[in-house]
Design an enzyme around this catalytic site. Structure first.
Site, short mmCIF file in Angstrom:
data_model
loop_
_atom_site.label_atom_id
_atom_site.label_comp_id
_atom_site.label_asym_id
_atom_site.label_seq_id
_atom_site.Cartn_x
_atom_site.Cartn_y
_atom_site.Cartn_z
CG HIS A 238 -46.53 20.31 39.12
ND1 HIS A 238 -45.83 20.45 37.95
CD2 HIS A 238 -47.75 20.83 38.90
CE1 HIS A 238 -46.60 21.05 37.06
NE2 HIS A 238 -47.77 21.28 37.61
CB SER B 163 -47.83 24.80 37.18
OG SER B 163 -48.35 26.10 37.17
CG ASN C 282 -45.85 23.42 33.33
OD1 ASN C 282 -46.57 22.97 32.44
ND2 ASN C 282 -46.25 23.53 34.58
CD GLU D 287 -42.22 18.84 37.38
OE1 GLU D 287 -43.26 19.53 37.33
OE2 GLU D 287 -41.28 19.01 36.60
N1 CAA Z 1 -61.64 11.90 37.14
C1 CAA Z 1 -61.67 10.57 37.07
N2 CAA Z 1 -61.52 9.89 35.90
C2 CAA Z 1 -61.36 10.62 34.78
C3 CAA Z 1 -61.31 12.01 34.77
C4 CAA Z 1 -61.47 12.66 36.04
N3 CAA Z 1 -61.41 13.99 36.15
N4 CAA Z 1 -61.12 12.43 33.50
C5 CAA Z 1 -61.04 11.34 32.73
N5 CAA Z 1 -61.18 10.25 33.50
C6 CAA Z 1 -61.05 8.86 33.08
C7 CAA Z 1 -62.19 8.38 32.21
O1 CAA Z 1 -63.24 7.86 32.99
C8 CAA Z 1 -61.52 7.30 31.38
O2 CAA Z 1 -61.38 6.09 32.13
P1 CAA Z 1 -61.05 4.65 31.39
O3 CAA Z 1 -59.70 4.78 30.75
O4 CAA Z 1 -61.05 3.67 32.52
O5 CAA Z 1 -62.13 4.46 30.37
C9 CAA Z 1 -60.12 7.83 31.17
O6 CAA Z 1 -59.89 8.78 32.21
C10 CAA Z 1 -60.00 8.50 29.84
O7 CAA Z 1 -60.99 9.51 29.77
P2 CAA Z 1 -62.02 9.69 28.56
O8 CAA Z 1 -62.36 8.36 27.97
O9 CAA Z 1 -63.12 10.57 29.02
O10 CAA Z 1 -61.26 10.57 27.52
P3 CAA Z 1 -59.86 10.40 26.87
O11 CAA Z 1 -59.54 8.99 26.57
O12 CAA Z 1 -59.88 11.40 25.78
O13 CAA Z 1 -58.84 10.88 28.01
C11 CAA Z 1 -57.61 12.48 29.18
C12 CAA Z 1 -58.96 12.12 28.65
C13 CAA Z 1 -57.20 11.52 30.30
C14 CAA Z 1 -57.74 13.88 29.74
C15 CAA Z 1 -56.56 12.38 28.00
O14 CAA Z 1 -57.01 13.12 26.89
C16 CAA Z 1 -55.21 12.90 28.38
O15 CAA Z 1 -54.41 12.21 28.99
N6 CAA Z 1 -54.91 14.16 27.98
C17 CAA Z 1 -53.66 14.81 28.30
C18 CAA Z 1 -53.73 15.33 29.70
C19 CAA Z 1 -52.46 16.04 30.09
O16 CAA Z 1 -51.53 16.20 29.34
N7 CAA Z 1 -52.45 16.51 31.33
C20 CAA Z 1 -51.36 17.30 31.83
C21 CAA Z 1 -51.69 18.72 31.66
S1 CAA Z 1 -50.42 19.74 32.27
C22 CAA Z 1 -50.74 19.88 33.89
O17 CAA Z 1 -51.71 19.41 34.42
C23 CAA Z 1 -49.75 20.59 34.69
C24 CAA Z 1 -49.58 22.02 34.56
O18 CAA Z 1 -48.87 22.55 35.37
C25 CAA Z 1 -50.16 22.85 33.51
#
Ligand code: CAA
Length: 301
Positions: A159, A138, A209, A171
């Protein structure tokens, strides 16, 4: 590497004409590693998942099954596709065995520069000379990782975002010596996963990031100053900026140790205190309050 359409027994057809890869090795079976293994196996690739810990590999396979089941429940895939996906993932304990036949290795091990360099040396010694070595880091320099190998032109950042099966972005980070052919291959491969590649240069925190972490850090400063409570800070960013999660909830989700680590790397890399992690973040990490994974961060789980 051009023009073939691949068919792996029991698998989906890998139809992108510009890609002829079929064997992917993922090093590290944690959250990102198992997510990466999931998406490649689902698209028909044979995946070797490597981790030194048997418990980590077992947990990873359970997580992949659980996340595939979510996709079955949503009607995105069917039960047969779920089973076939699981059958395409093979687990290994050591790098030398796991990288045999790999067309591409994606390293998703602990976010520590010395550990990653040691892994890259082993990958370089054991993987086929044509194999591309990618890292899911990251924030660690791609160029520095490339420099410990004899194939810096075939080293690149890939990424993924958490949760990998859901998030569209990859990324793609070019090191100083990454060749155009390597970048093009990774761009096409990303599209094949139904994800969207965004190509950037190698710099601390890259783009994702470099922008995300200062926002999270600022939210922690505001919380530490008592300007508002965690839920209200998050609500403001969710309702006002249409973010799916507020910055403090997202920090808990990513892991507070990971956030601190990335801020430290940017602070050092740019030699600019504006990236220094908020003292509250530093204290919480020291106390083992790392967010969702330890049951407590800005919220309790
Ligand atoms: N595997 C498969 N499907 C998943 C999953 C997983 N691990 N997690 C969630 N899902 C699916 C759910 O089944 C759901 O599917 P539908 O849309 O078809 O119903 C969908 O994703 C949404 O999930 P939820 O309904 O459980 O919950 P939500 O609507 O609150 O979404 C989330 C959860 C997708 C995590 C959403 O909150 C989100 O996008 N959050 C932000 C995530 C983000 O910013 N990620 C980047 C982080 S930074 C990073 O990763 C890089 C780094 O270097 C730090």
């Amino acid at each position: 590497m051009h023009g073939k359409v691949l068919l792996i027994p029991g698998s989906a057809e890998i139809t992108n004409q510009k890609i002829s890869m079929k064997n992917i090795t993922v090093v590290g079976a944690g959250t990102m590693g198992n997510g990466i293994a999931h998406v490649f196996a689902l698209k028909g690739f044979r995946v070797h998942l490597i981790d030194a810990s048997e418990a980590a590999l077992e947990k990873a396979m359970q997580t992949i099954e659980k996340n595939l089941q979510r996709q079955v429940s949503k009607g995105i895939i069917n039960e047969v596709e779920k089973q076939e996906t699981l059958q395409r993932i093979f687990t290994f304990f050591n790098i030398a065995e796991g990288v045999q036949q790999a067309d591409l290795v994606i390293e998703a091990a602990t976010e520590n520069s010395e550990i990653k360099k040691s892994i890259f040396k082993q990958l370089d010694e054991n993987a086929h000379p044509d194999c591309i070595l990618a890292t899911n880091t990251s924030s660690i320099s791609i160029t520095q990782l490339a420099n410990v190998t004899n194939r810096p032109n075939k080293v690149i950042g890939m990424h993924f975002m958490n949760p990998v099966p859901v998030m569209k972005l990859v990324e793609v980070i070019n090191g100083k010596e990454t060749s155009e052919a390597t970048t093009n291959t990774i761009v096409e491969l990303t599209k094949l996963l139904d994800k969207i590649p965004c190509v950037v240069k190698d710099a601390p925190g890259f783009i994702a990031n470099r922008i995300l972490m200062p926002m999270i850090n600022e939210a922690i400063h505001a919380f530490a100053e008592g300007i508002s409570d965690a839920a209200t800070i998050d609500q403001i960013m969710k309702l006002g900026m249409a973010h799916p999660m507020g910055p403090l909830q997202l920090a808990d989700y990513i892991g507070l140790d990971v956030c601190k680590n990335i801020l430290d790397i940017m602070n050092t890399g740019f030699n600019n205190e504006k990236y220094a992690p908020c003292p509250l973040l530093v204290n919480m990490v020291a106390q083992g309050k790392l967010g969702v994974k330890t049951g407590e961060g800005f919220y309790k789980y």
